[in-house]
Design an enzyme around this catalytic site. Sequence first.
Site, PDB file in Angstrom:
ATOM      1  N   GLU A 101      -0.257   3.336  40.707  1.00  0.00           N
ATOM      2  CA  GLU A 101      -0.233   2.579  41.952  1.00  0.00           C
ATOM      3  C   GLU A 101      -0.269   1.089  41.682  1.00  0.00           C
ATOM      4  OE1 GLU A 101      -3.662   5.389  43.878  1.00  0.00           O
ATOM      5  OE2 GLU A 101      -4.180   3.351  43.344  1.00  0.00           O
TER       6      GLU A 101
ATOM      7  N   CYS B 212      -2.115  -6.200  42.535  1.00  0.00           N
ATOM      8  CA  CYS B 212      -3.146  -5.468  41.802  1.00  0.00           C
ATOM      9  C   CYS B 212      -2.429  -4.349  41.057  1.00  0.00           C
ATOM     10  CB  CYS B 212      -4.144  -4.916  42.810  1.00  0.00           C
ATOM     11  SG  CYS B 212      -5.388  -3.837  42.108  1.00  0.00           S
TER      12      CYS B 212
ATOM     13  N   CYS C  73      -8.029   7.235  34.270  1.00  0.00           N
ATOM     14  CA  CYS C  73      -8.996   6.380  33.574  1.00  0.00           C
ATOM     15  C   CYS C  73     -10.038   7.270  32.913  1.00  0.00           C
ATOM     16  CB  CYS C  73      -9.679   5.440  34.574  1.00  0.00           C
ATOM     17  SG  CYS C  73     -10.806   4.239  33.808  1.00  0.00           S
TER      18      CYS C  73
ATOM     19  N   CYS D   2     -16.543   6.375  36.037  1.00  0.00           N
ATOM     20  CA  CYS D   2     -17.492   5.791  36.993  1.00  0.00           C
ATOM     21  C   CYS D   2     -17.502   6.672  38.252  1.00  0.00           C
ATOM     22  CB  CYS D   2     -17.096   4.359  37.343  1.00  0.00           C
ATOM     23  SG  CYS D   2     -16.963   3.297  35.883  1.00  0.00           S
TER      24      CYS D   2
ATOM     25  N   CYS E 169     -15.680   5.807  41.706  1.00  0.00           N
ATOM     26  CA  CYS E 169     -14.279   5.381  41.663  1.00  0.00           C
ATOM     27  C   CYS E 169     -13.365   6.599  41.673  1.00  0.00           C
ATOM     28  CB  CYS E 169     -14.054   4.547  40.405  1.00  0.00           C
ATOM     29  SG  CYS E 169     -12.324   4.187  40.068  1.00  0.00           S
TER      30      CYS E 169
ATOM     31  N   CYS F  92      -9.296   1.851  44.291  1.00  0.00           N
ATOM     32  CA  CYS F  92      -8.792   2.322  43.012  1.00  0.00           C
ATOM     33  C   CYS F  92      -8.497   3.823  42.971  1.00  0.00           C
ATOM     34  CB  CYS F  92      -9.848   1.967  41.974  1.00  0.00           C
ATOM     35  SG  CYS F  92      -9.320   2.244  40.321  1.00  0.00           S
TER      36      CYS F  92
HETATM   37  N1  SAH Z   1     -11.471  -0.358  34.899  1.00  0.00           N
HETATM   38  C1  SAH Z   1     -11.545  -1.717  35.354  1.00  0.00           C
HETATM   39  C2  SAH Z   1     -10.560  -2.083  36.450  1.00  0.00           C
HETATM   40  C3  SAH Z   1     -10.286  -1.114  37.550  1.00  0.00           C
HETATM   41  S1  SAH Z   1     -11.103  -1.106  39.081  1.00  0.00           S
HETATM   42  C4  SAH Z   1     -12.937  -2.022  35.831  1.00  0.00           C
HETATM   43  O1  SAH Z   1     -13.720  -1.105  36.009  1.00  0.00           O
HETATM   44  O2  SAH Z   1     -13.266  -3.194  35.979  1.00  0.00           O
HETATM   45  C5  SAH Z   1     -11.392  -2.701  39.724  1.00  0.00           C
HETATM   46  C6  SAH Z   1     -12.740  -2.795  40.398  1.00  0.00           C
HETATM   47  O3  SAH Z   1     -12.852  -1.928  41.531  1.00  0.00           O
HETATM   48  C7  SAH Z   1     -13.893  -2.433  39.464  1.00  0.00           C
HETATM   49  O4  SAH Z   1     -14.916  -3.379  39.605  1.00  0.00           O
HETATM   50  C8  SAH Z   1     -14.317  -1.085  40.009  1.00  0.00           C
HETATM   51  O5  SAH Z   1     -15.634  -0.781  39.653  1.00  0.00           O
HETATM   52  C9  SAH Z   1     -14.110  -1.270  41.491  1.00  0.00           C
HETATM   53  N2  SAH Z   1     -14.071  -0.029  42.259  1.00  0.00           N
HETATM   54  C10 SAH Z   1     -13.603   1.176  41.879  1.00  0.00           C
HETATM   55  N3  SAH Z   1     -13.753   2.073  42.869  1.00  0.00           N
HETATM   56  C11 SAH Z   1     -14.319   1.426  43.905  1.00  0.00           C
HETATM   57  C12 SAH Z   1     -14.720   1.824  45.214  1.00  0.00           C
HETATM   58  N4  SAH Z   1     -14.568   3.067  45.630  1.00  0.00           N
HETATM   59  N5  SAH Z   1     -15.263   0.876  46.014  1.00  0.00           N
HETATM   60  C13 SAH Z   1     -15.410  -0.390  45.583  1.00  0.00           C
HETATM   61  N6  SAH Z   1     -15.064  -0.817  44.365  1.00  0.00           N
HETATM   62  C14 SAH Z   1     -14.525   0.081  43.522  1.00  0.00           C
END
Ligand code: SAH
Length: 377
Positions: free
Chosen positions: A115, A128, A135, A139, A142, A370
């Site tokens: 995406e 973005c 990934c 986390c 996410c 994400c």
């Molecule tokens: N892997 C990298 C970049 C991808 S996500 C990283 O973790 O930084 C970019 C940002 O969006 C990251 O800070 C991630 O933690 C956040 N993110 C992911 N899912 C989310 C969600 N459901 N709500 C808010 N932020 C989220």
Amino acid sequence: MTGLDKHPDKQLLLAFDAPRRGLPPTHLADLDTAGRRDAVAGLGEPAFRADQLSRHYFARLCADPATMTDLPAASRERLATALLPELASPLRHVECDGGATRKTLWRAGDGTLTESVLMRYPDRATVCISSQAGCGMACPFCATGQGGLTRNLSTAEIVDQVRAAAAAMRDGQLPGGPGRLSNVVFMGMGEPLANYRRVRDAVRRITAPAPEGLGLSQRSVTVSTVGLVPAIRKLADERMAVTLAVSLHTPDDELRDTLVPVNTRWPVAEVLAAARHYADVTGRRISIEYALIRDVNDQPWRADLLASLLRRHLGPRLVHVNLIPLNPTPGSEWDASPKPVEREFVRRVQAAGVSCTVRDTRGQEIAAACGQLAAEG
Ligand code: SAH
């Protein structure tokens, strides 16, 4: 996935030395200027054809060989087959914010889904982009993290998301007429620093002046990471002035071990020390990402601890905190913090002299958090 596959160390090993297996064939955007000339010469074509191709792709933002009419038909065919394989096609676009936010779901040749999201603001346009399909960082809040890693994206697959967004802006595909893509954030699917070499090369291509690259400024590129310490240090030493965003999400190791599982390998203090090194070497302010999750990481004491930790490790001038209201993922019991809690969190961080803002939440209703679109398929 087995438990071992999910373990961050195993994921890192897989990611760091991942071979080209599963990636698309070499594309013009994988290569630097010398590499393009070599590739063209290898096809028995004069080297200046490499510059012609580069002008089409990086300056005209065009990936369709049919329009490259300054190339003789036979050469065009040969060059296109070898150097312009189709990387991905848009499966669908989803829009919101009156069309100012547009998310694209791409399908690569092997069926892999990724995406990108293009967001137009009054003063800038940001894309973005994804650096991996899926990934491996797991986390729990996410959407991408839930499915595991499918594969790395190639340099060209990363660059092409930016080329497509730049072309969409130039062609006025978003309301407001023709415009210019100004910013790139690696905040789509994937952990950019786990696909280090390809992401680094993609940043070079994105920021090299046209027609070597797309000509965006290094300062307008942000690489966001869970905090892979050795890779942060390596990136600092590349001397590229890109902004580093660190997904901290909580200042204490106990909770971060669960929110960002790779924390068990590189805890908060080590991540912030690496971030400090990055700021010292590049002169760039570090962006700290903090998804505010109701009753999980939004307590006043955590705001205070966050601020004091950042002051100690980075100092108030070298850091900015970006609070992201949690975008709830389907099936998760977690939710965003109530607005008064969010306001108090911001107030406390700012009161400690650390700059802090709440990220605007574009694209909530199009599942732009994400990985959500790809997860829906
Ligand atoms: N892997 C990298 C970049 C991808 S996500 C990283 O973790 O930084 C970019 C940002 O969006 C990251 O800070 C991630 O933690 C956040 N993110 C992911 N899912 C989310 C969600 N459901 N709500 C808010 N932020 C989220």
